[in-house]
Enzyme design. Structure first.
Site, PDB file in Angstrom:
ATOM      1  N   ASN A  71       0.821  -1.209   0.000  1.00 37.66           N
ATOM      2  CA  ASN A  71       0.000   0.000   0.000  1.00 37.66           C
ATOM      3  C   ASN A  71       0.854   1.258   0.000  1.00 37.66           C
ATOM      4  OD1 ASN A  71      -2.333  -1.529   0.107  1.00 37.66           O
ATOM      5  ND2 ASN A  71      -2.713  -1.184   2.279  1.00 37.66           N
ATOM      6  N   ARG A 393     -11.195  -4.465 -13.994  1.00 43.89           N
ATOM      7  CA  ARG A 393     -10.080  -5.355 -13.663  1.00 43.89           C
ATOM      8  C   ARG A 393     -10.604  -6.779 -13.752  1.00 43.89           C
ATOM      9  NH1 ARG A 393      -6.402  -1.740 -11.361  1.00 43.89           N
ATOM     10  NH2 ARG A 393      -7.313  -0.104 -10.057  1.00 43.89           N
ATOM     11  N   ARG A 423      -5.746   1.820 -13.191  1.00 46.44           N
ATOM     12  CA  ARG A 423      -4.350   1.985 -12.799  1.00 46.44           C
ATOM     13  C   ARG A 423      -3.668   0.653 -12.476  1.00 46.44           C
ATOM     14  NH1 ARG A 423      -4.499   5.853  -8.604  1.00 46.44           N
ATOM     15  NH2 ARG A 423      -4.297   7.492 -10.174  1.00 46.44           N
ATOM     16  N   HIS A 453     -16.196   2.810 -14.562  1.00 43.43           N
ATOM     17  CA  HIS A 453     -15.959   2.063 -13.328  1.00 43.43           C
ATOM     18  C   HIS A 453     -17.172   1.229 -12.922  1.00 43.43           C
ATOM     19  CE1 HIS A 453     -15.026   1.781  -8.867  1.00 43.43           C
ATOM     20  NE2 HIS A 453     -13.891   1.402  -9.404  1.00 43.43           N
ATOM     21  N   TYR A 486     -12.097  -9.748  -1.290  1.00 46.63           N
ATOM     22  CA  TYR A 486     -12.877  -8.526  -1.126  1.00 46.63           C
ATOM     23  C   TYR A 486     -14.327  -8.859  -0.773  1.00 46.63           C
ATOM     24  CZ  TYR A 486      -9.204  -5.848  -3.609  1.00 46.63           C
ATOM     25  OH  TYR A 486      -8.037  -5.253  -3.986  1.00 46.63           O
ATOM     26  N   ARG A 582     -14.245   2.314   5.082  1.00 47.38           N
ATOM     27  CA  ARG A 582     -13.033   1.522   5.300  1.00 47.38           C
ATOM     28  C   ARG A 582     -11.763   2.363   5.257  1.00 47.38           C
ATOM     29  NH1 ARG A 582     -11.623  -1.425   0.403  1.00 47.38           N
ATOM     30  NH2 ARG A 582     -10.186   0.301   0.116  1.00 47.38           N
ATOM     31  N   HIS A 610     -15.308  -3.845   0.691  1.00 44.77           N
ATOM     32  CA  HIS A 610     -15.319  -3.167  -0.603  1.00 44.77           C
ATOM     33  C   HIS A 610     -16.723  -2.852  -1.098  1.00 44.77           C
ATOM     34  CE1 HIS A 610     -14.304  -2.741  -5.016  1.00 44.77           C
ATOM     35  NE2 HIS A 610     -13.316  -2.066  -4.468  1.00 44.77           N
TER      36      HIS A 610
END
Length: 728
Positions: A71, A393, A423, A453, A486, A582, A610
């Site tokens: 991270n 993704r 990204r 997205h 997730y 979160r 998530h």
């Protein structure tokens, strides 16, 4: 404070008449908001704290340490790099809390250095604890002769052929070091010759970071240890005067230029440019040779404040490989996701199950395989005529991609919206796009300035009574590996209005046809922000009229000033707001006169929270069946509301509504064992377990969902939750 009840305007009048001054709403930006970057660092400290959690198995604690390292690397290469770029270009735009880019960098660097020190302290503690369990993260010097001999042979046969020492002098320019790359700089002297020589050895990126020594004990040695320990094999005839291990992180963000004519070609070149981005951070072994350090500082030209020297280990994210050691006693008890019983009751026919009634799947507690099966069945079903799919993704070995390829090969009309701007997945997405196009899929890359997205699948099927549309709306990506880690939501429906809305959303992306009249969903950047404002306004009106009001929300981040101010307005009206956030939270809860009716908590645990949900009381006390419930792909950030295509989906089916509000949302609110409470100063405090501690992850692992069970509920009732806890 009672949930759902708001003080009336009469209460305020009584306080005024009694001579009690109402709290004054803070006006200064630093009193109203928390800096985004500092809030993110606070989140990563909470992740790191899980590596110190004595209730967790040791290898899981090590995994949290590696996650915190990964991270921090990404934060450095994207967020710090971005701020440094603003400073260099003379940009003085302030953050939400009024700090300039320079002021933010100064505050960030201090916390980053403290976080790095704490990571190394955690590693030292874990090293000792793991050693007592037979897992050694060791240096070569700490091992016996037999192990050292094996490592020397391994270095000769497996590593030496892969590395290339390079002299650093006027005829040998300093070699390029990729972002995340690690190397060793040596200062050498040959025999009686005058002068010294500097040589660099780059650690090959394709070899494992840690070498495991054969034997009963699990001994791991970092590869840079072998390079320094056995350097005499690299430099025969030389005397090694000093050495230093280093690691560099570079600016890794890709900015899309509005005038880019061909997104595919642009990203192919941009990915190459990213690998050679400006150096942002230089990490050094604190025993680094002084001359080597001076050369590294000069070459990389990194701000002195971003040069980190440590007596510990560089590149902590690589510790994740050690977590794969086959020691189940040092890991969480394995958990196998359930397959929804209602789909099984329809003999595995997803379309039949969805046609009967809407269904929501709660990952990772319920298997992502049902999403894959939905697309695979669509690919082979002769009645299916078309499939439309967004891809943000998808992972390396993607069964979702395979299903779309199969569908195209079977003659279906398949459209895939592939987001190139995801990204660090740009290269993978380019590869998937090529494979899909070769199979005959119509590939769309969306907008130049916006990211797509939203997570949506749309399947049109020819049935006896005409064409029927089946939709999947998700809060997470179509990524099978992530779906095991997730916590996300997959909502399947055959609702005709939702199908029409989803089709309009796809037309907006593929043909720029802005939807003029959506029946149920809201789409950003067109109308989602206003939809949320309207829903909040209803709660404000109810509170002012003395009716029950309330907002429950679960998301990953909230940073948008306007939406935060809207929630402050609701709090001032008496609306009680419970938030489960979160990660980043720029909102400050609990401030008299501004946010005293807002509470915020963060859940960090075995799974990565998530899923994104909004619930509005709608004139009743939460949780109630009259509440308005929405799932969404969007966080409360400017990028999600203004620069991304996102969806906000209402849930009206009774069973799904009950699951999302009375199970998922309520369990998150009740959790104490994995929760951190945010105070008005922007600081987080871990909530105490207590005698009646509640762990939402354990609850969901133990109890099947409502909508996934169907008639099975008749034989096994799911423990119901109330605001006072769980009950049968």
């Amino acid at each position: 404070m009672t949930l759902g009840n708001a003080p009336s305007s009469g209460d305020e009048a009584e306080a005024h008449d009694a001579g009690v001054d109402a709290p004054v709403e803070p006006q200064a930006a630093e009193e109203r908001y928390t800096n985004r970057e500092l809030s993110w660092l606070s989140f990563n400290r909470r992740v790191l704290a899980e590596s110190e959690n004595e209730r967790y198995p040791l290898l899981e604690r090590l995994r949290f340490l590696s996650i915190s390292g990964s991270n921090l690397d990404e934060f450095t290469t994207v967020r710090i790099a971005g701020l440094e770029g603003q400073v260099q270009r003379g940009i003085e735009t302030t953050g939400i809390d009024g700090l300039s880019p320079r002021q933010q960098l100064d505050a960030i660097r201090e916390q980053v250095l403290a976080l790095e020190d704490r990571q190394q302290e955690s590693l030292e503690v874990l090293r000792d604890l793991l050693a007592s369990e037979g897992i050694l993260i060791a240096t070569v010097e700490q091992l016996d002769r037999k192990s050292q001999s094996w490592l020397k042979d391994y270095f000769t046969t497996d590593i030496l052929p892969l590395i290339t020492p390079q002299a650093i002098d006027p005829s040998h320019p300093f070699p390029f070091v990729a972002s995340g790359g690690m190397g060793v700089l040596f200062r050498l002297k040959r025999g009686k010759r005058k002068g010294e020589l500097v040589e660099m050895v780059l650690i090959p990126s394709g070899v494992p970071r840690f070498v495991r020594v054969p034997g009963e004990l699990a001994i791991y040695v970092a590869i840079e240890q072998l390079v320094t320990q056995f350097a005499d094999q690299l430099f025969p005839g030389f005397k090694i005067l000093g050495d230093g291990v280093f690691r560099v992180l570079r600016d890794s963000d890709i900015e899309v230029e509005d005038e880019a004519e061909d997104l595919v070609r642009y990203f192919r070149t941009a990915i190459q440019r990213r690998r050679r981005g400006r150096a942002v951070m230089l990490e050094l072994d604190d025993e680094c040779d002084a001359s080597a350090e001076a050369l590294l500082r000069e070459h990389f030209d990194v701000d002195a404040a971003m040069i980190v020297k440590t007596g510990g280990m560089l590149g902590l994210h690589d510790l994740s490989s050690i977590c794969n050691e086959p020691r189940p006693d040092l890991k969480f008890t394995p958990f196998s996701p359930r397959y929804p019983e209602r789909v099984l009751a329809h003999d595995g026919d997803c379309f039949s199950a969805i046609r009967e009634k809407d269904i929501v799947i709660h990952h990772p507690y319920e298997s992502f395989e049902v999403v894959v099966d939905f697309l695979h069945q669509a690919a082979v079903d002769p009645s299916v005529v078309s499939i439309k799919q967004t891809l943000y993704r998808a992972g390396d070995q993607s069964p979702v991609i395979a299903a779309l390829v199969e569908a195209a090969q079977n003659g279906k009309a398949v459209t895939a919206v592939v987001e190139l701007k995801a990204r660090f997945d740009e290269e993978r997405n380019l590869r998937w796009a090529n494979e899909l196009e070769r199979a005959g899929v119509q590939v769309i890359y969306g907008f130049t300035e916006w990211k797509t997205h939203a997570k949506v699948s749309l399947v049109v099927r020819r049935e006896e009574d005409g064409y029927r549309t089946y939709c999947h709306f998700g809060t997470g990506n179509y990524h099978p590996v992530n779906a095991r880690i997730y916590t996300d939501l997959s909502y399947f429906t055959a609702d005709a209005a939702l199908g029409r809305d989803a089709a309009k959303m796809f037309n907006f992306i593929t043909g720029y046809i802005e939807p003029d009249s959506l029946e149920k969903i809201a789409v950003s950047p067109i109308g989602m922000r206003q939809k949320l404002y309207d829903l909040i306004d209803v709660e404000i009106s109810n509170a002012k009229a003395g009716r029950p009001s309330g907002i429950w929300v679960k998301m990953n981040s909230i940073t948008n000033r306007e939406l935060i101010d809207k929630l402050y307005e609701a709090s001032q009206a008496g609306v009680e707001i419970r938030m489960v956030v979160r990660g980043i939270c720029s909102l400050r809860p609990g401030i008299p006169g501004m946010s005293e009716n807002i509470s915020v908590k963060s859940i960090i645990g075995r799974f990565l929270e998530h899923g994104r949900l909004w619930a509005f009381a709608n004139g009743k006390v939460l949780p109630s069946r009259q509440a308005k419930v929405y799932l969404t792909s969007a966080d409360a950030m400017s990028r999600n509301l203004d620069r991304r295509v996102e969806v906000l989906v209402p849930v009206t089916n009774k069973t799904v509504h009950d699951q999302l509000l009375g199970q998922v949302m309520l369990a998150n609110i009740l959790d104490t064992e994995q929760s951190w409470s945010l105070d008005s100063s922007g600081q987080y405090q871990r909530m105490r377990k207590g005698e009646d501690g509640f762990n939402c992850h354990e609850y969901f692992m133990s109890n099947p969902s409502l909508s996934g069970r169907g008639s099975a509920l008749q034989s096994h009732e799911v423990p119901r939750l109330t605001l006072s806890g769980a009950r049968k």
